[in-house]
Design a protein around this motif. Structure first.
Motif, short mmCIF file in Angstrom:
data_model
loop_
_atom_site.label_atom_id
_atom_site.label_comp_id
_atom_site.label_asym_id
_atom_site.label_seq_id
_atom_site.Cartn_x
_atom_site.Cartn_y
_atom_site.Cartn_z
N ASN A 2 36.39 -90.64 -129.84
CA ASN A 2 35.19 -91.44 -129.99
C ASN A 2 35.42 -92.55 -131.00
O ASN A 2 35.23 -92.38 -132.20
CB ASN A 2 34.04 -90.53 -130.43
N THR A 5 32.58 -93.70 -133.43
CA THR A 5 32.38 -92.93 -134.65
C THR A 5 33.36 -93.39 -135.73
O THR A 5 32.98 -93.58 -136.88
CB THR A 5 32.58 -91.42 -134.38
N TYR A 6 34.59 -93.60 -135.30
CA TYR A 6 35.60 -94.10 -136.23
C TYR A 6 35.15 -95.44 -136.82
O TYR A 6 35.17 -95.64 -138.02
CB TYR A 6 36.94 -94.27 -135.50
N TYR A 9 32.41 -95.26 -139.49
CA TYR A 9 32.85 -94.92 -140.84
C TYR A 9 33.58 -96.08 -141.50
O TYR A 9 33.51 -96.26 -142.72
CB TYR A 9 33.73 -93.66 -140.82
N GLU A 10 34.28 -96.88 -140.70
CA GLU A 10 34.93 -98.07 -141.28
C GLU A 10 33.87 -99.04 -141.81
O GLU A 10 34.04 -99.63 -142.88
CB GLU A 10 35.79 -98.77 -140.21
N ILE A 12 30.83 -98.21 -142.81
CA ILE A 12 30.25 -97.59 -144.01
C ILE A 12 31.15 -97.88 -145.22
O ILE A 12 30.67 -98.25 -146.29
CB ILE A 12 30.11 -96.06 -143.81
N ARG A 13 32.45 -97.76 -145.02
CA ARG A 13 33.39 -97.99 -146.12
C ARG A 13 33.30 -99.42 -146.61
O ARG A 13 33.38 -99.69 -147.80
CB ARG A 13 34.83 -97.68 -145.67
N ARG A 16 30.26 -99.98 -148.79
CA ARG A 16 30.26 -99.26 -150.07
C ARG A 16 31.18 -99.91 -151.09
O ARG A 16 31.20 -99.52 -152.25
CB ARG A 16 30.69 -97.80 -149.85
N ASN A 17 31.93 -100.89 -150.65
CA ASN A 17 32.87 -101.58 -151.55
C ASN A 17 32.16 -102.73 -152.23
O ASN A 17 31.99 -103.81 -151.68
CB ASN A 17 34.06 -102.07 -150.72
N ARG A 18 31.71 -102.49 -153.46
CA ARG A 18 30.85 -103.45 -154.16
C ARG A 18 31.56 -104.76 -154.48
O ARG A 18 30.97 -105.83 -154.38
CB ARG A 18 30.36 -102.85 -155.48
N TRP A 81 48.00 -94.11 -145.78
CA TRP A 81 46.97 -93.87 -144.77
C TRP A 81 47.38 -94.36 -143.39
O TRP A 81 47.10 -93.72 -142.38
CB TRP A 81 45.65 -94.52 -145.19
N GLN A 84 49.43 -91.86 -141.82
CA GLN A 84 48.58 -90.76 -141.35
C GLN A 84 47.97 -91.12 -139.99
O GLN A 84 47.94 -90.31 -139.07
CB GLN A 84 47.48 -90.52 -142.39
N LEU A 85 47.49 -92.37 -139.86
CA LEU A 85 46.85 -92.78 -138.61
C LEU A 85 47.84 -92.86 -137.46
O LEU A 85 47.48 -92.68 -136.31
CB LEU A 85 46.15 -94.13 -138.79
N LEU A 90 44.68 -92.63 -132.40
CA LEU A 90 44.11 -93.97 -132.56
C LEU A 90 45.19 -95.03 -132.34
O LEU A 90 46.17 -95.08 -133.07
CB LEU A 90 43.52 -94.14 -133.96
#
Lengths: 242, 308
Positions: A2, A5-6, A9-10, A12-13, A16-18, A81, A84-85, A90
């Motif tokens: 999916n 969904t991935y 989250y990207e 969202i990240r 969140r990075n101010r 990372w 890892q991917l 993916l």
């Protein structure tokens, strides 16, 4: 699998990075209000100054947004990372596409904020003029997105800040985002070969109507091809190293 | 088609053939061959620098071999990765930030065709205790648990773990292996690399010993333990004839340094019993496990070690 969904989250990240938000959203807005506010009623290169400067700041903010998004790969590479991917299903192109998508999302947010600020300072465009301008900006950002991906494979997290800051400032300055640097002569010919010049001029093109001249499309296309070729090279060199 | 090729082409096992990899002048892997059946747990055991990680990286497609091939249930590593058949925990690597542990594991779960329930993966790995914490605020041991959860959530046929317990304390280690066992019990195939004989002995069905990029022994844990699980007995025993010590039960070799003698033993209990009976004057007796490094040195000392 999916991938949405991935992607979620990207995104969202990204939000969140101010620090990222600060540079691509807050700085251009502050500069716009400080400079365009006092010069509401002036004209420049044949168009109202607030419109010119709004687009200049949009060009700068969106360039920072799309380059930074791709360049974040550098940090993810550094912590292992991306390795890892590579052992997940993916595909690599999806990973890059997600980065470009997040960069564009941020760029659109940057545009919206500056458009609202521009309207408050007296920028007036018809709906179709807005559409043309946004369309041109989105196209003009393509080579910068690719440049971001390239930076992500070329740089380390330490060199990332200065590299992004320097590159975007240089493109913005030469392209006339902070004000028209050159308005004629041989230097203008050179400046017209920069994609950032055409980002800034998107407002004028939209106002006059008809969009960019053919030269603009050629410049953007050539930069896209050249940055893509370089990015692929850099990516291949980087993955071979591991 | 003879029986051997039938197995080699089978889709029910893993076949590693003649894997070779050289980095510059270092011959990291020099022809590794093994086959393993689906559902078994195999340990790659060897000292640091033996070529375990390079072998594993080639098995999961992170490194391209110079020579040789890998078949995972009939697929190439790249295809197996693409199909989501592999869940792996590499030796190094940390986590990306701006996500909680649960979000990160959910993100990984989304990449696989039939992932494990995220809460289940968090529970098995022990990461459920800090599932809502941001990844940036984790200790080394906690990070390792999250990385394990990411490998588990794939619910893949093959789980590959490269020195997974390096960052863990004794308790963390035990919990980790209990979790791994629970996962393997679901019929999964597991390959793990370690340099601890005890870990390989306790948690693998089969141990493949690797040194200097080659397989030096391959068998059930009991066999391997007999090969490298020897002990060293040291004692003060002045003026003894070394030739008289050599025939003692369980002794494989002897050395003398001054008044002290060193006995390399395959069965130190038997050796000690005889030693005390035959030499009542023996004193300062010390027994220690022969390190893997020593065992490997012995196994590979006549090995050609020339550079390329």
């Amino acid at each position: 699998m999916n991938q949405l969904t991935y992607l979620r989250y990207e995104v969202i990240r990204t939000y969140r990075n101010r620090r990222f938000l600060m540079f691509s959203l807050a700085f251009p807005l502050i500069l716009f209000l400080a400079v365009a506010g006092p010069h509401k009623n002036q004209m420049i290169v044949g168009i109202p100054f607030p419109l010119y400067y709004m687009t200049g700041m949009v060009a700068w903010g969106t360039m920072v947004a799309v380059i930074s998004s791709g360049a974040r790969i550098a940090a993810e590479r550094q912590v292992g990372w991306t390795r890892q991917l590579r052992i997940t299903p993916l595909p690599t192109w999806s990973y890059f596409a997600a980065k470009i998508f997040c960069g564009y999302l941020m760029a659109i947010l940057s545009m919206l904020i500056l458009f609202v600020a521009g309207s408050l300072v007296g920028v007036h465009l018809t709906l179709s003029q807005w559409f043309v301008m946004v369309g041109l900006l989105l196209v003009g950002l393509i080579p910068f997105s690719v440049l971001g991906i390239m930076f992500g494979h070329l740089l380390t997290t330490d060199s990332l800040g200065p590299a992004i800051g320097g590159t975007t400032a240089l493109f913005a300055l030469l392209g006339g985002a902070y004000g028209p640097l050159v308005t004629g002569g041989a230097l203008l010919t050179v400046v017209k070969c920069l994609p950032s010049y055409w980002l800034v001029i998107a407002s004028k093109s939209a106002l006059i109507g008809g969009g960019w001249p053919p030269q603009a499309w050629i410049v953007i296309a050539v930069w896209t091809v050249v940055t893509s070729v370089l990015a692929v090279r850099v990516y291949q060199r980087d993955t071979r190293k591991i | 088609m003879n029986e051997h090729t039938a197995v080699a082409n089978g889709t029910n096992n893993i076949v590693v053939s003649n894997l070779t990899k050289t980095f510059g002048k270092v011959r990291a892997v020099r022809g590794i061959n093994f086959e393993m059946d689906r559902g078994t747990t195999v340990a790659l055991l060897g000292p640091n620098g033996a070529g375990k990680s390079t072998t594993i990286d080639m098995m999961i497609g992170l490194t391209t071999p110079d020579f040789g091939s890998v078949s995972l249930f009939g697929h190439s590593p790249a295809n197996a990765v693409h199909m989501g058949l592999i869940g792996a925990m590499t030796q190094t690597g940390s986590l990306i930030d701006y996500l909680s542990v649960r979000e990160l594991v959910s993100m990984m779960a989304a990449l696989y065709p039939s992932p494990l329930d995220v809460d289940e993966a968090l529970r098995i790995s022990g990461a459920d205790a800090f599932a809502d914490r941001m990844t940036r605020k984790l200790s080394g041991g906690e990070t390792q648990r999250v990385r394990f959860a990411m490998a588990l959530v794939a619910d893949a046929e093959l789980l590959v773990l490269d020195e997974p317990t390096v960052a863990l304390d004794v308790e963390g280690r035990r919990d980790f292996w209990i979790a791994m066992r629970a996962f393997a019990a679901r019929g999964k195939t597991v390959v793990f690399a370690t340099h601890y004989l005890e870990e390989a002995d306790a948690y693998a069905d089969r141990i493949i010993l690797i040194a200097h990029g080659r397989i030096v022994a391959d068998g059930a844990p009991t066999e391997i333990k007999a090969t490298v699980g020897g002990r060293i007995v040291r004692a003060t025993l002045p003026n003894v004839d070394l030739d008289k010590l050599r025939p003692l039960s369980g002794v494989t070799s002897v050395e003398r340094r001054g008044d002290a003698v060193t006995l390399n033993c395959a069965d130190s209990d038997a050796t000690l019993r005889e030693l005390f009976t035959l030499y009542p004057n023996v004193r300062d007796v010390e027994v220690r496990g022969a390190g893997l490094e020593e065992a490997f040195l012995e196994l590979t000392e006549d090995d050609d070690d020339e550079a390329v």
